[in-house]
Design a protein around this motif. Sequence first.
Motif, PDB file in Angstrom:
ATOM      1  N   VAL A  62      12.015  11.221  -7.526  1.00  0.00           N
ATOM      2  CA  VAL A  62      12.178  12.364  -8.161  1.00  0.00           C
ATOM      3  C   VAL A  62      13.523  12.786  -7.979  1.00  0.00           C
ATOM      4  CG1 VAL A  62      11.460  14.970  -7.848  1.00  0.00           C
ATOM      5  CG2 VAL A  62       9.860  13.277  -6.689  1.00  0.00           C
ATOM      6  N   GLU A  63      14.130  13.270  -9.222  1.00  0.00           N
ATOM      7  CA  GLU A  63      15.486  13.810  -9.195  1.00  0.00           C
ATOM      8  C   GLU A  63      15.525  14.985  -9.960  1.00  0.00           C
ATOM      9  OE1 GLU A  63      17.876   9.526  -9.363  1.00  0.00           O
ATOM     10  OE2 GLU A  63      17.478  10.575 -11.374  1.00  0.00           O
ATOM     11  N   VAL A  64      16.570  15.771  -9.547  1.00  0.00           N
ATOM     12  CA  VAL A  64      16.810  16.997  -9.971  1.00  0.00           C
ATOM     13  C   VAL A  64      18.293  17.121 -10.438  1.00  0.00           C
ATOM     14  CG1 VAL A  64      15.229  18.374  -8.466  1.00  0.00           C
ATOM     15  CG2 VAL A  64      17.672  18.091  -7.687  1.00  0.00           C
ATOM     16  N   LYS A  65      18.284  17.806 -11.727  1.00  0.00           N
ATOM     17  CA  LYS A  65      19.674  17.869 -12.494  1.00  0.00           C
ATOM     18  C   LYS A  65      20.671  18.919 -11.358  1.00  0.00           C
ATOM     19  CE  LYS A  65      21.996  17.348 -16.058  1.00  0.00           C
ATOM     20  NZ  LYS A  65      21.778  18.132 -17.210  1.00  0.00           N
ATOM     21  N   TYR A  66      21.632  18.303 -10.983  1.00  0.00           N
ATOM     22  CA  TYR A  66      22.634  19.046 -10.211  1.00  0.00           C
ATOM     23  C   TYR A  66      24.039  18.835 -10.755  1.00  0.00           C
ATOM     24  CZ  TYR A  66      25.208  19.885  -5.791  1.00  0.00           C
ATOM     25  OH  TYR A  66      26.286  20.564  -4.838  1.00  0.00           O
ATOM     26  N   LYS A  67      24.684  19.926 -11.158  1.00  0.00           N
ATOM     27  CA  LYS A  67      26.172  19.795 -11.547  1.00  0.00           C
ATOM     28  C   LYS A  67      26.290  19.163 -12.844  1.00  0.00           C
ATOM     29  CE  LYS A  67      28.416  20.723  -7.330  1.00  0.00           C
ATOM     30  NZ  LYS A  67      29.420  20.523  -6.296  1.00  0.00           N
ATOM     31  N   ASP A  68      26.866  18.170 -12.835  1.00  0.00           N
ATOM     32  CA  ASP A  68      26.830  17.117 -14.203  1.00  0.00           C
ATOM     33  C   ASP A  68      26.001  15.906 -13.956  1.00  0.00           C
ATOM     34  OD1 ASP A  68      28.819  18.862 -15.289  1.00  0.00           O
ATOM     35  OD2 ASP A  68      30.338  18.012 -14.579  1.00  0.00           O
ATOM     36  N   GLY A  69      25.350  15.863 -13.062  1.00  0.00           N
ATOM     37  CA  GLY A  69      24.417  14.678 -12.783  1.00  0.00           C
ATOM     38  C   GLY A  69      23.167  14.841 -12.383  1.00  0.00           C
ATOM     39  N   TRP A  70      22.466  13.955 -11.527  1.00  0.00           N
ATOM     40  CA  TRP A  70      21.382  13.962 -11.084  1.00  0.00           C
ATOM     41  C   TRP A  70      21.329  13.878  -9.342  1.00  0.00           C
ATOM     42  CZ3 TRP A  70      17.024  15.570 -13.909  1.00  0.00           C
ATOM     43  CH2 TRP A  70      17.146  15.398 -15.435  1.00  0.00           C
ATOM     44  N   ALA A  71      20.565  14.567  -8.741  1.00  0.00           N
ATOM     45  CA  ALA A  71      20.608  14.280  -7.272  1.00  0.00           C
ATOM     46  C   ALA A  71      19.092  14.123  -6.857  1.00  0.00           C
ATOM     47  CB  ALA A  71      21.057  15.469  -6.516  1.00  0.00           C
ATOM     48  N   GLN A  72      18.960  13.706  -5.671  1.00  0.00           N
ATOM     49  CA  GLN A  72      17.536  13.495  -5.092  1.00  0.00           C
ATOM     50  C   GLN A  72      17.119  14.240  -4.047  1.00  0.00           C
ATOM     51  OE1 GLN A  72      18.193   9.184  -3.755  1.00  0.00           O
ATOM     52  NE2 GLN A  72      18.329   8.564  -6.001  1.00  0.00           N
ATOM     53  N   ILE A  73      15.764  14.184  -3.720  1.00  0.00           N
ATOM     54  CA  ILE A  73      15.114  15.315  -2.859  1.00  0.00           C
ATOM     55  C   ILE A  73      14.778  14.187  -1.541  1.00  0.00           C
ATOM     56  CG2 ILE A  73      13.184  16.768  -2.378  1.00  0.00           C
ATOM     57  CD1 ILE A  73      13.167  17.300  -5.125  1.00  0.00           C
ATOM     58  N   CYS A  74      15.297  14.674  -0.420  1.00  0.00           N
ATOM     59  CA  CYS A  74      14.509  14.036   0.762  1.00  0.00           C
ATOM     60  C   CYS A  74      13.282  14.219   1.080  1.00  0.00           C
ATOM     61  CB  CYS A  74      15.436  14.774   2.036  1.00  0.00           C
ATOM     62  SG  CYS A  74      14.946  13.933   3.659  1.00  0.00           S
ATOM     63  N   ASP A  75      12.498  13.159   1.462  1.00  0.00           N
ATOM     64  CA  ASP A  75      10.975  13.011   1.633  1.00  0.00           C
ATOM     65  C   ASP A  75      10.470  13.327   2.864  1.00  0.00           C
ATOM     66  OD1 ASP A  75      11.638  10.860   2.920  1.00  0.00           O
ATOM     67  OD2 ASP A  75       9.820   9.739   2.222  1.00  0.00           O
ATOM     68  N   LEU A  76      11.406  14.140   3.796  1.00  0.00           N
ATOM     69  CA  LEU A  76      11.022  14.425   4.897  1.00  0.00           C
ATOM     70  C   LEU A  76       9.908  15.816   4.866  1.00  0.00           C
ATOM     71  CD1 LEU A  76      14.435  14.104   7.136  1.00  0.00           C
ATOM     72  CD2 LEU A  76      12.346  12.768   7.317  1.00  0.00           C
ATOM     73  N   ARG A  77       8.983  15.499   5.540  1.00  0.00           N
ATOM     74  CA  ARG A  77       7.835  16.548   5.566  1.00  0.00           C
ATOM     75  C   ARG A  77       7.222  16.779   4.117  1.00  0.00           C
ATOM     76  NH1 ARG A  77      11.835  18.519   8.559  1.00  0.00           N
ATOM     77  NH2 ARG A  77      12.593  19.746   7.071  1.00  0.00           N
ATOM     78  N   TRP A  78       7.483  15.664   3.381  1.00  0.00           N
ATOM     79  CA  TRP A  78       6.711  15.834   2.011  1.00  0.00           C
ATOM     80  C   TRP A  78       5.364  15.811   2.086  1.00  0.00           C
ATOM     81  CZ3 TRP A  78       9.343  16.545  -2.475  1.00  0.00           C
ATOM     82  CH2 TRP A  78       8.789  16.448  -3.808  1.00  0.00           C
TER      83      TRP A  78
END
Length: 801
Positions: free
Chosen positions: A200-216
């Motif tokens: 899972v990646e979210v748009k962040y600034k000029d690129g893409w970032a990820q989400i930590c899966d802790l407590r997912w």
Amino acid sequence: MEKSRRREKLAVSLLFGLLLPCCLAQTTPSNTATRTPTRTPTPSPSPQTERLRVRLSGYPRKHNEGRVELFYKGEWGTICDDDFAIANANVLCRQLGFVEATGWTHSAKYGKGQGKIWLDNVQCNGGERSIDSCKSRGWGNSDCTHDEDAGVVCKDERIPGFVESNVIDAQVDEKQIEEVRLRPVVTTARKKLPITEGVVEVKYKDGWAQICDLRWTIKNTHVICGMLGFPHERKVNKNFYKRLKKRAAEKVSRPKVNVSAGGRQTPKAKANSKTKQSSPGKRLYLERQKNHFHVHSVACAGTEIHLAACPLEFSKPNATSSCEGGMPAVVSCMPGPLFIQNNGLKKKPKISNNVRLKGGAKLGEGRVEVLKGNEWGTVCDDRWSLQSASVVCRELGFGSAKEALTGARMGQGIGPIYMNEVKCVGQERSIWNCPFKNITSEDCQHVEDAAVRCNVPYMGVEHSIRIVGGRTTYEGRVEVQVGSKWGTVCSAGWTTKEAMVVCRQLGLGYSMHAITETWYWDSSNVTEMIMSGVKCTGNEMSLSQCQHHKTVSCQKAAAKFAAGVICSDTASDLVLNASLVQQTVYIEDRPLHMLYCAAEEDCLSKTAAQANWPYGHRRLLRFSSQIHNIGRADFKPKAGRHSWVWHACHGHYHSMDIFTHYDLLSGNGTKVAEGHKASFCLEDTDCQEGVSKRYECANFGNQGITVGCWDLYRHDIDCQWIDITDVKPGNYILQIVINPNYEVAESDFTNNCMKCNCKYDGHRIWLHNCHIGDAFSEEAERRFEKYPGQLNNQIPSINQQ
């Protein structure tokens, strides 16, 4: 040893895909990831270049009243009630597609809004085209609180042909989470669409970032899958991704060692080892571990429409480790039946058989219809919400709802309205499991039919087709991609059905016209013809799914005969008044000397040519036809007035050679008698209250049927019949089809056909169970066709005249 090296190499490559940093992920081609089809807010330019978006929000309200909200500079905001007046409300109601305002409200009657208060001290004279043309303190300049939010009450009457209508969409801060995608880790999965599993990646600034899966949790996955167009989620093999991470980490931390024949490490190997430990790749891996995660934790309830609506904890920029003990969140989604590529699934997903969408131009959108007993009906839009809309979308094999639409945005339905004030939580398996109120005739009308736009998986079909040479973005010569080659399509057999698929594939709405000669468009860069024999049902997602020749075969292969389309955001929708047919049917024995003009227009059966003219008679099954336009655009003949055909015998022009087919069918579907009606005069006979007539045939006037109006062909005019002179007594099916050759595009062709049980005793005729198109369930329709003429309550017709 070789197998072990291959496994290690695979592990490193997979992990590199798993932990690819945002600085590199932004270079990933768009077709290798599944993104949310949600709109991305963009700064609003000056009012002169873009129409201001207005919506009604809050509760309690109906589709024509609510708190006023404006979309400006990428954000929804309200209007303060200071100096607010009925003139302001009139301007806003017209922007929303209503004819005028009947009132306005103050002091946040529909609840307090959120975010900005965009306008204050607004003063309109009532004639402005947009609220931003009125005097005010300026955008964002206000001394009010949301306790002073203004609302409007609009007259429940639509401006004919108005495109925009009230739209309920996700009211979330999309600045936090603007866009979401799945990026597959396994290389082979990147080539298949739709992508159902990945990081899972979210748009962040000029690129893409990820989400930590802790407590997912699985609830988070449910929301993500819904955004990406999938109805359900699947369990992820998390151990697989953990092993990849561990092996890749070991591989990166353990440099390759060159050994001599004696087993010692050579000086060259030591130097290489030292260099590799501080290589850019090593540093990049450590940076990824620290700074790649934009979201530290997610806590969705599972009923949210958008990830941004979930409680989120964002990573702190200076944190030494933003996901200690965790890894990038990975989800796996289950696609609906329409999008399954792997037919080898043990358990194939099912979709509801008592809910459907009608009238939409694109896949996953339309008017909501539900089946009760054996008859389909609609849902009233009172308290219609995104949660209720999402339940409908998911049970039909799509994702969550992108928009909940009110005010018959996808056209008006026919028949009963079964539900009102539907209150789904969002977890229900079907809309039938949600609380709702039953309808009385005073509660709702079809102008309040609810509709949805669902999130659908990204399939990339729009990249294999284009239209070129036209004067606007909505028209042009069709070009398709076969392999790596682009080319035109042969226009032989090119109809509205094929054009409908093209417009849908391009996301351009409905097909207005199927063009078979494109010589008048720019032909400076015409490609060669690479597709012919195209035949579609009209429901396909792409032109490549339609039947077509394996090798090109086209008699007219010149560029000017290439297929083209003209698309539109709106379309007409014709439907016959079935009850009027049933009420007006009768039999007439008409003398032949009164049928010369009818014979000239081919309105009699073939055996009439052998009759002893002018003596004798023909037995005619007569009835009236009242044809309503319940769509969102006027119905107009494809041919212009210059090409209409003059018929001297009847003394009028025909704008369409065949406007309706009239058929009498046996139980097995065999045609035993037929008739047809040319559109000698398409006009507005009458209209709904508040709708003005636009079309009149007198004095060679324009022909058509306005939205909200109807055309009436009386039972006593020529050719308004079926010649049943040769039909024997028995049980039959009467079938009437409007626009049978699809000459003019409509939003829904399934309601163009009417069927009735018909019992003929040789002297009189009875009709029963008259219904439109697919208004009955499939089971009821099968029974209807199996037992033609078997009437529950025989309704006698007007006596033989």
